[in-house]
Structure formats: structure tokens, C-alpha cells
Scaffold this motif. Structure first.
Motif, PDB file in Angstrom:
ATOM      1  N   ASP A   1     130.873 -36.598  12.220  1.00  0.00           N
ATOM      2  CA  ASP A   1     131.331 -37.982  12.255  1.00  0.00           C
ATOM      3  C   ASP A   1     132.735 -38.163  11.703  1.00  0.00           C
ATOM      4  O   ASP A   1     133.207 -39.301  11.587  1.00  0.00           O
ATOM      5  CB  ASP A   1     130.359 -38.866  11.457  1.00  0.00           C
ATOM      6  CG  ASP A   1     128.977 -38.908  12.081  1.00  0.00           C
ATOM      7  OD1 ASP A   1     128.879 -38.789  13.310  1.00  0.00           O
ATOM      8  OD2 ASP A   1     127.990 -39.056  11.336  1.00  0.00           O
TER       9      ASP A   1
ATOM     10  N   ARG B   1     132.487 -35.230  22.890  1.00  0.00           N
ATOM     11  CA  ARG B   1     132.930 -36.601  23.174  1.00  0.00           C
ATOM     12  C   ARG B   1     133.847 -36.671  24.386  1.00  0.00           C
ATOM     13  O   ARG B   1     133.932 -37.706  25.043  1.00  0.00           O
ATOM     14  CB  ARG B   1     133.669 -37.187  21.968  1.00  0.00           C
ATOM     15  CG  ARG B   1     132.772 -37.615  20.837  1.00  0.00           C
ATOM     16  CD  ARG B   1     133.530 -38.436  19.799  1.00  0.00           C
ATOM     17  NE  ARG B   1     132.642 -38.740  18.696  1.00  0.00           N
ATOM     18  CZ  ARG B   1     132.572 -38.035  17.569  1.00  0.00           C
ATOM     19  NH1 ARG B   1     133.385 -36.999  17.398  1.00  0.00           N
ATOM     20  NH2 ARG B   1     131.721 -38.371  16.622  1.00  0.00           N
TER      21      ARG B   1
ATOM     22  N   LEU C   1     131.048 -44.842  17.665  1.00  0.00           N
ATOM     23  CA  LEU C   1     131.066 -44.375  16.282  1.00  0.00           C
ATOM     24  C   LEU C   1     132.070 -45.215  15.510  1.00  0.00           C
ATOM     25  O   LEU C   1     133.216 -45.357  15.933  1.00  0.00           O
ATOM     26  CB  LEU C   1     131.479 -42.896  16.228  1.00  0.00           C
ATOM     27  CG  LEU C   1     131.938 -42.344  14.872  1.00  0.00           C
ATOM     28  CD1 LEU C   1     130.751 -42.237  13.918  1.00  0.00           C
ATOM     29  CD2 LEU C   1     132.624 -40.995  15.027  1.00  0.00           C
TER      30      LEU C   1
ATOM     31  N   GLU D   1     123.939 -35.481  21.397  1.00  0.00           N
ATOM     32  CA  GLU D   1     124.696 -35.462  20.150  1.00  0.00           C
ATOM     33  C   GLU D   1     124.281 -34.280  19.290  1.00  0.00           C
ATOM     34  O   GLU D   1     123.214 -33.694  19.499  1.00  0.00           O
ATOM     35  CB  GLU D   1     124.508 -36.768  19.377  1.00  0.00           C
ATOM     36  CG  GLU D   1     123.192 -36.905  18.646  1.00  0.00           C
ATOM     37  CD  GLU D   1     122.054 -37.437  19.497  1.00  0.00           C
ATOM     38  OE1 GLU D   1     121.029 -37.858  18.926  1.00  0.00           O
ATOM     39  OE2 GLU D   1     122.179 -37.411  20.746  1.00  0.00           O
TER      40      GLU D   1
ATOM     41  N   THR E   1     126.765 -44.922  13.753  1.00  0.00           N
ATOM     42  CA  THR E   1     126.821 -44.558  15.164  1.00  0.00           C
ATOM     43  C   THR E   1     125.674 -45.247  15.870  1.00  0.00           C
ATOM     44  O   THR E   1     124.546 -45.256  15.366  1.00  0.00           O
ATOM     45  CB  THR E   1     126.697 -43.036  15.361  1.00  0.00           C
ATOM     46  OG1 THR E   1     127.740 -42.375  14.646  1.00  0.00           O
ATOM     47  CG2 THR E   1     126.793 -42.668  16.833  1.00  0.00           C
TER      48      THR E   1
ATOM     49  N   GLU F   1     121.998 -41.789  21.036  1.00  0.00           N
ATOM     50  CA  GLU F   1     121.987 -41.574  19.587  1.00  0.00           C
ATOM     51  C   GLU F   1     120.979 -42.462  18.852  1.00  0.00           C
ATOM     52  O   GLU F   1     120.551 -42.131  17.747  1.00  0.00           O
ATOM     53  CB  GLU F   1     123.374 -41.830  18.993  1.00  0.00           C
ATOM     54  CG  GLU F   1     124.415 -40.788  19.359  1.00  0.00           C
ATOM     55  CD  GLU F   1     125.074 -41.051  20.694  1.00  0.00           C
ATOM     56  OE1 GLU F   1     125.900 -40.240  21.125  1.00  0.00           O
ATOM     57  OE2 GLU F   1     124.753 -42.088  21.323  1.00  0.00           O
TER      58      GLU F   1
ATOM     59  N   SER G   1     130.833 -42.457  20.886  1.00  0.00           N
ATOM     60  CA  SER G   1     129.794 -41.586  20.345  1.00  0.00           C
ATOM     61  C   SER G   1     129.806 -40.281  21.130  1.00  0.00           C
ATOM     62  O   SER G   1     130.409 -40.189  22.204  1.00  0.00           O
ATOM     63  CB  SER G   1     128.421 -42.253  20.443  1.00  0.00           C
ATOM     64  OG  SER G   1     128.028 -42.407  21.797  1.00  0.00           O
TER      65      SER G   1
END
Length: 253
Positions: free
Chosen positions: A186, A169, A202, A177, A212, A217, A195
């Protein structure tokens, strides 16, 4: 003979057989997996040898966790090689070392693409050249300053996947991801965060419940650490236990 055949065809027999097979599967999952001391930790051959490449390299890996937990989740880590460096440095969180080392963060010179105690790793993302050179100092700083190194919870987090998601991130060069079965990715003390790819957001209640969404994603719904979702950019389903089913994830272009 007819009575025996009738019994074998009866609902009672079918239910009993189902219970026996189910119990056997549970026992197999719980106790098969061997001894971690003898499980393979050899190189998988996914990483270029330092003597063969002078450019900087960053690689993100995932492999099924050890023993029965591997049916549910993966362990993730990052390996880096600086330009002209003779070896790799690996970054990961290892929960069992917290008690004697005082931190779960593990940073060391190591084989980058090891089997994770018998499980073959998957290469999630790779950076080379200038992008890798820019990312490596950021990865080192984030690992050194990781705020949850003195806390480890396999579920719902913070755990090894929380650590790698935290780095991704905050390193713009990393744009994919973690797999949906990277339980803990998460986990966040913030209700709203970026995200992993940086292309979305997120929303999470400590990794127990959340959603998310982003260009990379697609959309993922997290229920008690289990992720369900769909990637529309590179079409695929995201499912608990199974992971990603469809096109392979790749960095944003």
C-alpha cells in the motif's frame, strides 16, 4: 509438599511462567530460521516446465520472508515465460543487492517457483495464452522503468511488495490483489491511486495509514503497514500476520 503445590498454583508462579514462555517464543522467533545460505531454493513444482507448454505463462507468487520476519510478512515476485520460450524470467525487488548493484530491481532467467529461502511459495494468480502474451511486454517495461529501484525500506516501503503491487496496478490482465500481509503493497507517493485489481481505489499516506476498497479487494484498512479487512466478492477475512482466512482469492470474472 503443600507449600510447593500452593506456590505452583499461585499467581506469582503463573505470571513468571507466562513471562518465561513468552521470552522463549520471542527468542525462538528471532533466532530460529537457520542459515539463508543452506535454506531450500528448490522448485516447488507449481510452474509448468517450459518443455511441457508452448503457450505464454505469467505467474504471481508470494512466500513468507526469511527468518523471524516471516511471522509478519511475505515476499512477492512475478515469473513469466514467453510463447515457445525455453525458460522463465523472474521479476522482483531484492533489498540487499541495492548497495552493490545500484538498484533493488532483480530481473533474471531463473526457476520461477523457487522456495523463498525455505518458505514454500503460494501461487496468487496465473495467466496463460493470449492474456499472458499481452501482459509480458507490459511487465518488462514497468520493471525497467520502475521509479523506486534506488530506494528500499523494508517498512513501510517501497519494498519488494511495493514493486509487485505497482506492476499489478498497471497491467490490466492481472486482477487480484496481494495478500494482506504483503507489507509495503500500500505504499504510494500519491494520496489516491487505483487499487491493485483496478476495480477500486487506494487512499494511502505513504503506506502508514490508509484504506483500500473495490469489488475484488472488498475493504482493507491499513494501520502502520498492518492490514485488516474483509473480501465480500469471495468471502474472507484479511488479517495481519495470518493473511487471508476464507475462500481463496481469484481473478475477477
Amino acid at each position: 509438599m503443600n507449600k510447593r503445590l500452593a506456590f505452583l498454583r499461585s499467581e506469582k508462579f503463573k505470571k513468571a511462567a507466562f513471562l518465561i514462555v513468552g521470552a522463549g517464543m520471542v527468542l525462538y522467533m528471532a533466532f530460529s530460521g537457520g542459515d539463508w545460505r543452506t535454506a531450500s531454493r528448490k522448485s516447488s513444482g507449481l510452474a509448468p516446465r517450459p518443455e511441457d507448454v508452448s503457450e505464454a505463462v505469467v505467474q504471481v507468487y508470494a512466500a513468507r520472508t526469511f527468518n523471524w520476519r516471516g511471522y509478519f510478512a511475505v515476499h512477492t515476485w512475478i515469473a513469466v515465460k514467453e510463447k515457445n520460450a525455453p525458460s522463465y524470467t523472474t521479476y522482483q525487488v531484492v533489498g540487499w543487492q541495492l548497495g552493490w548493484k545500484g538498484t533493488s530491481v532483480d530481473i533474471k532467467k531463473d526457476i520461477p517457483d523457487r522456495f523463498w529461502y525455505g518458505a514454500e511459495p503460494q501461487l496468487i494468480e496465473e495467466l496463460r495464452g493470449e492474456k499472458a502474451e499481452k501482459a509480458i511486454p507490459q511487465i518488462a517495461r514497468l520493471a525497467a522503468e520502475y521509479p523506486y529501484g534506488k530506494t528500499y525500506n523494508a517498512w513501510p516501503g517501497p519494498n519488494s511488495n511495493t514493486f509487485i503491487a505497482y506492476i499489478i496496478r498497471n497491467v490490466p490482465e492481472l486482477t487480484v490483489e496481494l495478500p494482506p500481509h504483503a507489507i509495503g503493497k500500500d505504499w504510494s507517493p500519491k494520496l489516491i491511486a487505483k487499487s491493485e485489481s483496478g476495480s477500486g481505489y487506494l487512499i494511502s499516506f505513504y503506506g502508514l495509514l490508509g484504506v483500500t476498497f473495490g469489488k475484488a479487494e472488498g475493504i482493507e484498512i491499513n494501520i502502520l503497514g498492518l492490514n485488516f479487512g474483509a473480501d465480500f466478492y469471495r468471502p474472507a477475512l484479511k488479517l495481519p500476520l495470518l493473511g487471508r482466512i476464507g475462500l481463496k482469492d481469484k481473478p475477477l470474472e
